[in-house]
Design a protein around this motif. Structure first.
Motif, short mmCIF file in Angstrom:
data_model
loop_
_atom_site.label_atom_id
_atom_site.label_comp_id
_atom_site.label_asym_id
_atom_site.label_seq_id
_atom_site.Cartn_x
_atom_site.Cartn_y
_atom_site.Cartn_z
N ASN A 23 18.58 -54.33 -3.53
CA ASN A 23 17.38 -53.57 -3.89
C ASN A 23 17.67 -52.09 -4.04
N VAL A 24 18.47 -51.56 -3.13
CA VAL A 24 18.86 -50.15 -3.21
C VAL A 24 19.70 -49.92 -4.45
N MET A 25 20.63 -50.85 -4.71
CA MET A 25 21.50 -50.72 -5.88
C MET A 25 20.69 -50.70 -7.17
N ILE A 26 19.73 -51.61 -7.29
CA ILE A 26 18.90 -51.66 -8.49
C ILE A 26 18.10 -50.37 -8.66
N GLY A 27 17.61 -49.85 -7.55
CA GLY A 27 16.84 -48.61 -7.61
C GLY A 27 17.68 -47.41 -8.02
N SER A 31 18.90 -58.00 -11.89
CA SER A 31 17.89 -58.57 -11.00
C SER A 31 18.53 -59.01 -9.69
N ASN A 32 17.68 -59.13 -8.67
CA ASN A 32 18.13 -59.72 -7.41
C ASN A 32 17.36 -60.99 -7.10
N GLY A 33 16.83 -61.63 -8.13
CA GLY A 33 16.08 -62.88 -7.95
C GLY A 33 15.22 -63.14 -9.16
N SER A 34 14.21 -63.97 -9.00
CA SER A 34 13.30 -64.28 -10.08
C SER A 34 12.35 -63.12 -10.32
N LEU A 45 28.35 -49.71 -11.88
CA LEU A 45 28.24 -50.51 -10.65
C LEU A 45 29.34 -50.15 -9.67
N LYS A 46 30.54 -50.02 -10.14
CA LYS A 46 31.66 -49.67 -9.26
C LYS A 46 31.44 -48.29 -8.64
N THR A 47 30.96 -47.35 -9.44
CA THR A 47 30.69 -46.00 -8.94
C THR A 47 29.63 -46.02 -7.85
N GLU A 48 28.55 -46.77 -8.08
CA GLU A 48 27.47 -46.84 -7.10
C GLU A 48 27.93 -47.53 -5.81
N LEU A 49 28.74 -48.57 -5.93
CA LEU A 49 29.24 -49.24 -4.75
C LEU A 49 30.11 -48.33 -3.92
#
Length: 387
Positions: free
Chosen positions: A316-320, A328-331, A378-382
């Motif tokens: 959720n934090v990553m998506i934000g 998405s993290n689900g449906s 994504l790699k940068t955020e992680l």
């Protein structure tokens, strides 16, 4: 290739990898529907020449939908989408086949449209068996066979899971279902338009599909009901759609759905080949990140989905944080609820792993450049989140 002419990234500065939630309208689909929002506005039920011409366009769309799934056009009922189609089907079978029994079988990883409808029927005295899934997301056919009973009236299994892309063995499931005289329904929302479907060959009695998952507008879908299956009217007021769903037809969206089905039938194979290449490139790069793994069967899944767990990450934090990346993290139907995915939980994932998982779902308008950008972001955020 047509997809090169349409680039969401350039138009809206969005890296969109959430095609299982919804798809953009194919510009050719939009072109097909626009005249029915302007000059071709007549009611298809009207008997005058104007109305009759519009009705012919509806008939054409019905044929286009039927052709995509190997059905007859008389077996196609237009709906507002899969959720309505699922409700019409499950509640209809429950009502009309009550003399045979009140037992229904479904799967714990189904879409909420199926699960919530079944929960409702439980309050009306129906018995529902929710089959578990294995760690790979597939049901155990022996478990299904043990659950089938003489009073089973319906088995409802999602063809392609919306979160993991796992493909269930539909032919085998339908064969077992028919051995005891029950009906077999497939929620094929994530399958239609992506992979070839022949309802007769696969033994599907009832099938649901939704336009906005296949480059048509939101608010339109279809229900396939095999000839001979009796369902009661879901809405009353004119006897439209074989008496199942009364109301003036949504002609622009019906025409759009028909066009989307026609395009899918023509371009499905070439889209699949290109999209799976992009998905594999994305997945291969992301799996280089330590402590990552794919959720669900790798062998038995559709080509456009990769559901990956990034251990220790808060999805959720990553998506934000990724403001211009849509994943998405689900449906999408339950994303407002902060709880672990019921699909991943049913597969045995812990809450921590479920909350650390992201679904990447690709479509025909994605490009290699977009995939590279998403991987870099994504790699940068992680790295930032883990620092």
């Amino acid at each position: 290739m047509f997809w090169k002419k349409f680039n969401l990234n350039k138009q809206y500065n969005i890296l969109y990898l959430d095609y299982n939630a919804t798809t953009p309208i194919d510009p050719r689909v939009l072109d097909a529907m626009l005249p029915f929002l302007k000059e071709n506005f007549a009611n298809p039920s009207s008997t005058h020449y104007f109305g009759s011409n519009i009705n012919e366009s509806v008939k054409t769309a019905r044929i286009q939908v039927a052709n995509l799934i190997g059905a007859d056009e008389t077996e196609i009922i237009f709906t507002s989408g899969s959720t309505e189609a699922i409700n019409i089907a499950i509640k209809g079978v429950a009502e009309n086949y009550i003399n045979k029994g009140k037992h229904i079988i479904t799967v714990s990883t189904e879409h909420k449209a199926v699960l919530d409808t079944c929960k409702y029927l439980e309050t009306k005295g129906y018995e529902i068996t929710y089959l578990p899934v294995q760690k790979n997301g597939l049901i155990n056919l022996n478990e299904l066979n043990k659950s089938l009973r003489s009073d089973t009236i319906l088995v409802s299994v999602m063809y392609v899971n919306n979160e993991t892309g796992v493909i269930q063995p539909i032919k085998e499931i339908s064969a077992l279902t028919h051995e005891i005289g029950a009906l077999f329904m497939a929620d094929a929302t994530q399958a239609v338009g992506k992979i070839e479907i022949d309802v007769d060959d696969f033994g599907i009695d009832i099938l649901c599909l939704s336009g906005h998952k296949m480059y048509a507008p939101k608010g339109i879908g279809a229900l396939y009901v095999k000839k001979g299956i009796r369902l009661p009217a879901y809405t009353h007021g004119g006897g439209h759609e074989n008496g199942l769903r009364s109301g003036t037809l949504n002609v622009p969206s019906i025409v759009a759905l028909g066009k989307a089905c026609e395009i899918a039938e023509q371009e499905m194979q070439q889209d699949a080949e290109r999209i799976v290449s992009l998905r594999n490139e994305l997945e291969n790069e992301l799996l280089k990140i330590p402590e990552t793994f794919v959720n669900g069967s790798i062998e038995n899944r559709i080509y456009n989905v990769s559901n990956i767990c990034f251990k220790g990450c808060d999805a959720n934090v990553m998506i934000g944080r990724m403001k211009n990346v849509a994943v998405s993290n689900g449906s999408a139907c339950t994303s407002a609820v902060i709880e672990p995915s019921h699909v991943l939980a049913a597969m045995g994932l812990s809450d921590d792993y479920a909350f650390a998982s992201l679904r990447f779902s690709l479509g025909k308008f994605n490009t290699k450049e977009e995939i590279k950008s998403v991987v870099e972001i994504l790699k940068t955020e992680l790295e930032f989140m883990n620092s």
